[in-house]
Design an enzyme around this catalytic site. Structure first.
Site, PDB file in Angstrom:
ATOM      1  N   THR A 121       1.030  -1.122   0.174  1.00 15.70           N
ATOM      2  CA  THR A 121      -0.045   0.013   0.227  1.00 15.70           C
ATOM      3  C   THR A 121       0.832   1.337  -0.015  1.00 15.70           C
ATOM      4  O   THR A 121       1.922   1.316   0.513  1.00 15.70           O
ATOM      5  CB  THR A 121      -0.897   0.133   1.155  1.00 15.70           C
ATOM      6  OG1 THR A 121      -1.746  -1.228   1.199  1.00 15.70           O
ATOM      7  CG2 THR A 121      -1.571   1.447   1.534  1.00 15.70           C
TER       8      THR A 121
ATOM      9  N   ASP B 233      -9.090   0.168   5.355  1.00 12.84           N
ATOM     10  CA  ASP B 233      -8.951   1.325   6.033  1.00 12.84           C
ATOM     11  C   ASP B 233      -8.631   2.344   5.187  1.00 12.84           C
ATOM     12  O   ASP B 233      -8.874   3.758   5.359  1.00 12.84           O
ATOM     13  CB  ASP B 233      -7.997   1.275   7.249  1.00 12.84           C
ATOM     14  CG  ASP B 233      -6.517   0.966   6.849  1.00 12.84           C
ATOM     15  OD1 ASP B 233      -6.318  -0.378   6.012  1.00 12.84           O
ATOM     16  OD2 ASP B 233      -5.653   1.478   6.966  1.00 12.84           O
TER      17      ASP B 233
HETATM   18  N1  ASP Z   1      -4.516  -1.257   4.899  1.00 15.79           N
HETATM   19  C1  ASP Z   1      -4.620  -1.940   3.711  1.00 15.79           C
HETATM   20  C2  ASP Z   1      -6.170  -2.559   3.808  1.00 15.79           C
HETATM   21  O1  ASP Z   1      -6.398  -2.914   4.677  1.00 15.79           O
HETATM   22  C3  ASP Z   1      -3.599  -3.048   3.498  1.00 15.79           C
HETATM   23  C4  ASP Z   1      -1.958  -2.365   3.684  1.00 15.79           C
HETATM   24  O2  ASP Z   1      -2.046  -1.478   4.104  1.00 15.79           O
HETATM   25  O3  ASP Z   1      -1.374  -3.535   3.504  1.00 15.79           O
HETATM   26  O4  ASP Z   1      -6.755  -2.766   2.524  1.00 15.79           O
END
Ligand code: ASP
Length: 337
Positions: free
Chosen positions: A201, A232
């Site tokens: 991300t 999130d």
């Molecule tokens: N926070 C992201 C999600 O839950 C994934 C990540 O940051 O690796 O979609």
């Protein structure tokens, strides 16, 4: 001081312990501008990463940082700076955002992204979109339009097209590595137990010369997520937050926990209402609260005075930052803090 005490201090100083797991930097005088970016947190061990991969990630981070810094240096806004850095990483197939995103259970890509400005609390977000080349630009178009904050699926895509945001054939987002991961999970059904696999991300936070903060986050979400699942990253207050009175935050990690704990807003609220420093607030939320829940991840942050924090409770987080007049710094592993 006896030699014995000196040895004890030296040894203790070299041992990894909780307080060393976050990188934060206090600014003596407020810098003209600050930009911090991340490329995801997760299990990243030096012994398991090839030198080529390491070099490629650091290069990718520094290029994105440079694209954003160029904006800030020439007096541009924190919003434009984070857009420049995030679109750069969305275009880089190494990261789980834009091109290079992970696949959901159906073998489809569904991007989430959000952006927020600290001056007036303007925000925009998209969820589960699959044809927008740079999802962060669709989030920005929603913010600029101002009527709504959060659009998902076809409604978000139609809005983006009307706003003039570039669309592509979904095949544009394909990468062999992410497809192989998807196929492996589909066949074995084992990796879905390890949600942190989706690392990559991207996010950026900035303070510009006018004292305005901005934050943005963009992702393909969790590896092998259910169709329709939102994480999130597009949720204002969970994965992204900016407020000129406190700080700008972009998160990465196991999204469900970040939503349940309103992570990004919690950090800002601790600063505003409990008068915690950025360092203390980010440490308490990421290294204590989330860690106690076994919620893996991290955040990047800059406050209104230009202090930065980048705590994470996993073994690594792709991260980089630059302050006006200083050299850019990039790191991957926890021991680099
Ligand atoms: N926070 C992201 C999600 O839950 C994934 C990540 O940051 O690796 O979609």
């Amino acid at each position: 001081m006896s030699v014995y005490i000196l040895i004890v201090i030296l040894i203790f100083g070299l041992l990894p312990h909780e307080g060393f797991s976050q990188l934060s930097e206090k600014s003596e005088t407020k810098p003209d501008y600050v930009l911090v970016i991340h490329g995801g947190a997760g299990a990243m061990e030096r012994s398991k990463m090839s030198t080529e991969a390491e070099t490629a990630y650091i290069k990718g981070l520094l290029e994105a940082l440079e694209a954003g810094e160029k904006v800030l240096k020439s007096g541009g806004s924190s919003t434009d700076a984070i857009i420049a850095a995030i679109t750069w990483m969305e275009d880089n197939p190494l990261f789980n955002a834009g091109r290079g995103a992970v696949y959901n259970e159906m073998g489809e890509i569904a991007h989430d992204a959000s952006i927020m400005e600290g001056a007036e609390g303007k925000a925009g977000a998209v969820g589960a979109v699959g044809i927008i080349r740079n999802p962060i630009l669709a989030a920005k178009a929603i913010m600029d339009d101002g009527r709504h904050v959060f659009l998902i699926g076809k409604g978000a895509e139609d809005f983006a097209v009307k706003a003039g945001v570039d669309t592509v054939n979904p095949s544009y987002f394909f990468t062999q590595a992410r497809w192989d991961s998807y196929e492996k999970t589909r066949q074995t059904r084992i990796e879905r137990e390890f949600p942190i696999k989706s690392k990559g991300t991207v996010g950026a936070v900035a303070l510009d010369k006018n004292g305005n903060l901005a934050a943005g986050t963009s992702t393909g979400g969790m590896h092998y997520k259910r169709m329709g699942r939102l994480g999130d990253s597009p949720v204002i207050g969970a994965g992204t937050w900016a407020d000129n009175q406190s700080c700008a935050i972009s998160a990465t990690g196991h999204g469900e926990y970040f939503i349940r704990n309103a992570v990004a807003h919690d950090i800002a609220a601790r600063m505003l209402y409990a008068h915690q420093s950025l360092e203390q607030a980010t440490y308490d939320v990421v290294m204590k609260k989330l860690k106690a829940l076994e919620a893996g991840g991290g955040i990047i942050a800059v406050d209104k005075d230009g202090n930065i924090a980048m705590p994470f409770n996993t073994s690594g987080m792709f991260r980089a930052y630059v302050k006006a007049g200083e050299a850019a710094k990039a790191a991957i592993y926890v021991e680099e803090n």
